[in-house]
Design a protein around this motif. Structure first.
Motif, mmCIF file in Angstrom:
data_model
loop_
_atom_site.group_PDB
_atom_site.id
_atom_site.type_symbol
_atom_site.label_atom_id
_atom_site.label_comp_id
_atom_site.label_asym_id
_atom_site.label_seq_id
_atom_site.Cartn_x
_atom_site.Cartn_y
_atom_site.Cartn_z
ATOM 1 N N MET A 180 -4.574 2.602 -2.452
ATOM 2 C CA MET A 180 -3.463 2.446 -3.392
ATOM 3 C C MET A 180 -2.944 3.807 -3.845
ATOM 4 S SD MET A 180 -4.918 -0.702 -5.763
ATOM 5 C CE MET A 180 -5.185 0.439 -7.055
ATOM 6 N N HIS A 181 -3.726 4.845 -3.583
ATOM 7 C CA HIS A 181 -3.314 6.185 -4.008
ATOM 8 C C HIS A 181 -3.331 7.141 -2.818
ATOM 9 C CE1 HIS A 181 -7.575 7.119 -3.825
ATOM 10 N NE2 HIS A 181 -7.322 8.375 -4.146
ATOM 11 N N ASP A 182 -2.548 8.201 -2.950
ATOM 12 C CA ASP A 182 -2.510 9.223 -1.917
ATOM 13 C C ASP A 182 -3.857 9.938 -1.859
ATOM 14 O OD1 ASP A 182 0.128 8.545 -1.594
ATOM 15 O OD2 ASP A 182 0.921 10.321 -2.594
ATOM 16 N N TYR A 183 -4.173 10.427 -0.676
ATOM 17 C CA TYR A 183 -5.447 11.092 -0.469
ATOM 18 C C TYR A 183 -5.188 12.473 0.122
ATOM 19 C CZ TYR A 183 -10.139 12.048 1.226
ATOM 20 O OH TYR A 183 -11.356 12.613 1.454
ATOM 21 N N PRO A 184 -5.477 13.535 -0.637
ATOM 22 C CA PRO A 184 -5.202 14.891 -0.141
ATOM 23 C C PRO A 184 -6.333 15.502 0.670
ATOM 24 C CG PRO A 184 -5.889 15.006 -2.420
ATOM 25 C CD PRO A 184 -5.852 13.537 -2.049
ATOM 26 N N GLY A 185 -7.424 14.796 0.862
ATOM 27 C CA GLY A 185 -8.613 15.380 1.478
ATOM 28 C C GLY A 185 -8.555 15.584 2.974
ATOM 29 N N GLN A 186 -7.588 15.008 3.666
ATOM 30 C CA GLN A 186 -7.481 15.160 5.114
ATOM 31 C C GLN A 186 -6.118 15.753 5.466
ATOM 32 O OE1 GLN A 186 -8.193 10.973 5.847
ATOM 33 N NE2 GLN A 186 -10.109 11.474 6.880
ATOM 34 N N GLY A 187 -5.732 16.796 4.785
ATOM 35 C CA GLY A 187 -4.382 17.327 4.924
ATOM 36 C C GLY A 187 -3.519 16.643 3.894
ATOM 37 N N GLU A 188 -3.039 15.478 4.208
ATOM 38 C CA GLU A 188 -2.457 14.582 3.221
ATOM 39 C C GLU A 188 -2.296 13.212 3.837
ATOM 40 O OE1 GLU A 188 1.111 15.145 5.498
ATOM 41 O OE2 GLU A 188 -0.115 16.711 4.705
ATOM 42 N N ALA A 189 -2.449 12.208 3.016
ATOM 43 C CA ALA A 189 -2.203 10.831 3.423
ATOM 44 C C ALA A 189 -1.390 10.217 2.290
ATOM 45 C CB ALA A 189 -3.514 10.082 3.644
ATOM 46 N N LEU A 190 -0.091 10.238 2.441
ATOM 47 C CA LEU A 190 0.812 9.720 1.412
ATOM 48 C C LEU A 190 0.974 8.225 1.629
ATOM 49 C CD1 LEU A 190 3.449 12.586 1.568
ATOM 50 C CD2 LEU A 190 1.423 12.420 0.129
ATOM 51 N N VAL A 191 -0.087 7.477 1.301
ATOM 52 C CA VAL A 191 -0.156 6.062 1.670
ATOM 53 C C VAL A 191 -0.017 5.105 0.500
ATOM 54 C CG1 VAL A 191 -1.581 6.526 3.693
ATOM 55 C CG2 VAL A 191 -2.679 6.077 1.486
ATOM 56 N N GLY A 192 -0.076 5.603 -0.720
ATOM 57 C CA GLY A 192 -0.158 4.706 -1.855
ATOM 58 C C GLY A 192 1.067 4.678 -2.738
ATOM 59 N N TRP A 193 1.005 3.791 -3.718
ATOM 60 C CA TRP A 193 2.052 3.746 -4.732
ATOM 61 C C TRP A 193 1.624 4.521 -5.963
ATOM 62 C CZ3 TRP A 193 -0.215 -0.490 -2.482
ATOM 63 C CH2 TRP A 193 -1.150 -1.178 -3.224
ATOM 64 N N LEU A 194 0.423 5.115 -5.894
ATOM 65 C CA LEU A 194 -0.053 6.049 -6.905
ATOM 66 C C LEU A 194 -0.252 7.395 -6.225
ATOM 67 C CD1 LEU A 194 -2.866 3.827 -8.492
ATOM 68 C CD2 LEU A 194 -0.495 4.047 -9.254
ATOM 69 N N ASP A 195 -0.042 8.482 -6.966
ATOM 70 C CA ASP A 195 -0.269 9.795 -6.365
ATOM 71 C C ASP A 195 -1.770 10.098 -6.338
ATOM 72 O OD1 ASP A 195 -1.015 10.795 -8.907
ATOM 73 O OD2 ASP A 195 0.906 11.787 -9.233
ATOM 74 N N ALA A 196 -2.150 11.283 -5.908
ATOM 75 C CA ALA A 196 -3.568 11.635 -5.782
ATOM 76 C C ALA A 196 -4.283 11.662 -7.137
ATOM 77 C CB ALA A 196 -3.705 12.990 -5.097
ATOM 78 N N PHE A 197 -3.518 11.690 -8.227
ATOM 79 C CA PHE A 197 -4.093 11.702 -9.575
ATOM 80 C C PHE A 197 -4.051 10.320 -10.226
ATOM 81 C CE2 PHE A 197 -2.734 15.915 -8.467
ATOM 82 C CZ PHE A 197 -3.788 16.712 -8.873
ATOM 83 N N TYR A 198 -3.760 9.300 -9.421
ATOM 84 C CA TYR A 198 -3.677 7.903 -9.864
ATOM 85 C C TYR A 198 -2.534 7.662 -10.842
ATOM 86 C CZ TYR A 198 -8.046 6.919 -7.465
ATOM 87 O OH TYR A 198 -9.011 6.776 -6.502
ATOM 88 N N ASP A 199 -1.515 8.498 -10.779
ATOM 89 C CA ASP A 199 -0.306 8.292 -11.571
ATOM 90 C C ASP A 199 0.713 7.551 -10.719
ATOM 91 O OD1 ASP A 199 -1.303 9.709 -13.800
ATOM 92 O OD2 ASP A 199 -0.650 11.618 -12.936
ATOM 93 N N SER A 200 1.467 6.672 -11.341
ATOM 94 C CA SER A 200 2.473 5.892 -10.617
ATOM 95 C C SER A 200 3.542 6.799 -10.023
ATOM 96 C CB SER A 200 3.130 4.891 -11.571
ATOM 97 O OG SER A 200 4.186 4.223 -10.914
ATOM 98 N N LYS A 201 3.956 6.455 -8.823
ATOM 99 C CA LYS A 201 5.072 7.152 -8.201
ATOM 100 C C LYS A 201 6.406 6.524 -8.600
ATOM 101 C CE LYS A 201 2.711 8.482 -3.929
ATOM 102 N NZ LYS A 201 2.821 8.328 -2.463
ATOM 103 N N GLY A 202 6.343 5.395 -9.293
ATOM 104 C CA GLY A 202 7.551 4.790 -9.830
ATOM 105 C C GLY A 202 8.242 3.770 -8.944
ATOM 106 N N PHE A 203 7.682 3.445 -7.784
ATOM 107 C CA PHE A 203 8.353 2.455 -6.940
ATOM 108 C C PHE A 203 7.632 1.109 -6.887
ATOM 109 C CE2 PHE A 203 5.871 5.011 -3.901
ATOM 110 C CZ PHE A 203 5.164 4.035 -3.230
ATOM 111 N N LEU A 204 6.469 0.985 -7.541
ATOM 112 C CA LEU A 204 5.762 -0.293 -7.569
ATOM 113 C C LEU A 204 4.892 -0.352 -8.817
ATOM 114 C CD1 LEU A 204 5.033 -2.963 -6.094
ATOM 115 C CD2 LEU A 204 3.152 -1.721 -5.027
ATOM 116 N N SER A 205 5.092 -1.380 -9.619
ATOM 117 C CA SER A 205 4.253 -1.575 -10.804
ATOM 118 C C SER A 205 3.140 -2.568 -10.461
ATOM 119 C CB SER A 205 5.085 -2.120 -11.960
ATOM 120 O OG SER A 205 5.482 -3.460 -11.697
ATOM 121 N N ALA A 206 2.114 -2.605 -11.302
ATOM 122 C CA ALA A 206 1.022 -3.571 -11.112
ATOM 123 C C ALA A 206 1.558 -4.995 -11.161
ATOM 124 C CB ALA A 206 -0.053 -3.356 -12.169
ATOM 125 N N GLN A 207 2.491 -5.255 -12.063
ATOM 126 C CA GLN A 207 3.081 -6.598 -12.183
ATOM 127 C C GLN A 207 3.816 -6.987 -10.901
ATOM 128 O OE1 GLN A 207 5.856 -6.985 -15.420
ATOM 129 N NE2 GLN A 207 6.268 -9.130 -14.999
#
Length: 170
Positions: free
Chosen positions: A71-98
């Motif tokens: 659900m969150h991006d993972y910076p440990g392998q270069g980068e994996a911009l896969v989530g709706w949360l950034d690497a700090f578990y903050d919302s990227k603003g395009f998907l809410s939990a609801q």
């Protein structure tokens, strides 16, 4: 697409060199001013892809559920911009939990359509389904449905049921 404002969040030993390099490449290509639009577009594509995958699995008989890369991006392998949360578990603003729970929750309304694209004048027919993996059965559930246009105007609506919906069923 990376959010360059995330670079400032890296205050410890981990440095976002990949983001810095990508920002430099965007600037040299003259597209840095479009970064917000690129991030919004890639985020919405991510949201739609997850939604389509999850709903397809929920409609699949004998499916044992679904797994997501994260659900969150993972910076440990270069980068994996896969989530709706950034690497700090903050919302990227395009998907809410609801919004996520509408298709990734315990009970999800589904529709089986003969195709994805309809043109003006065609009749839309669909089979309504309900995927239910909640804690208890839904006895005599009466379901309401509506079809709305982009402006939110209701084009058609109706009721289905009552129908008993056991746990673990579609």
């Amino acid at each position: 697409h990376p959010d360059w404002q995330e670079i400032a969040k890296y205050t410890g030993v981990l440095k976002p060199r990949n983001y810095e390099k990508f920002r430099e490449l965007a600037r040299s290509a003259g597209v840095d001013a479009q970064s917000t639009e690129f991030q919004k577009a890639s985020g919405n594509l991510n949201r739609l892809n997850y939604k389509l995958d999850i709903e397809a699995l929920l409609r699949t008989p004998q499916s044992a559920g679904y797994g997501l890369l994260d659900m969150h991006d993972y910076p440990g392998q270069g980068e994996a911009l896969v989530g709706w949360l950034d690497a700090f578990y903050d919302s990227k603003g395009f998907l809410s939990a609801q919004e996520f729970r509408r298709y990734g929750g315990a009970t999800v309304p589904l529709a089986r359509l003969p195709k994805f694209v309809f043109t003006e004048g065609e009749t839309l027919t669909a089979k309504a389904e309900l995927a239910h993996y909640g804690a208890a059965p839904l006895p005599a559930a009466e379901l309401q449905w509506s079809l709305k246009n982009e402006d939110g105007q209701t084009l058609a609506s109706g009721k289905l049921g009552p129908v008993a919906v056991p746990v673990g069923s579609v």
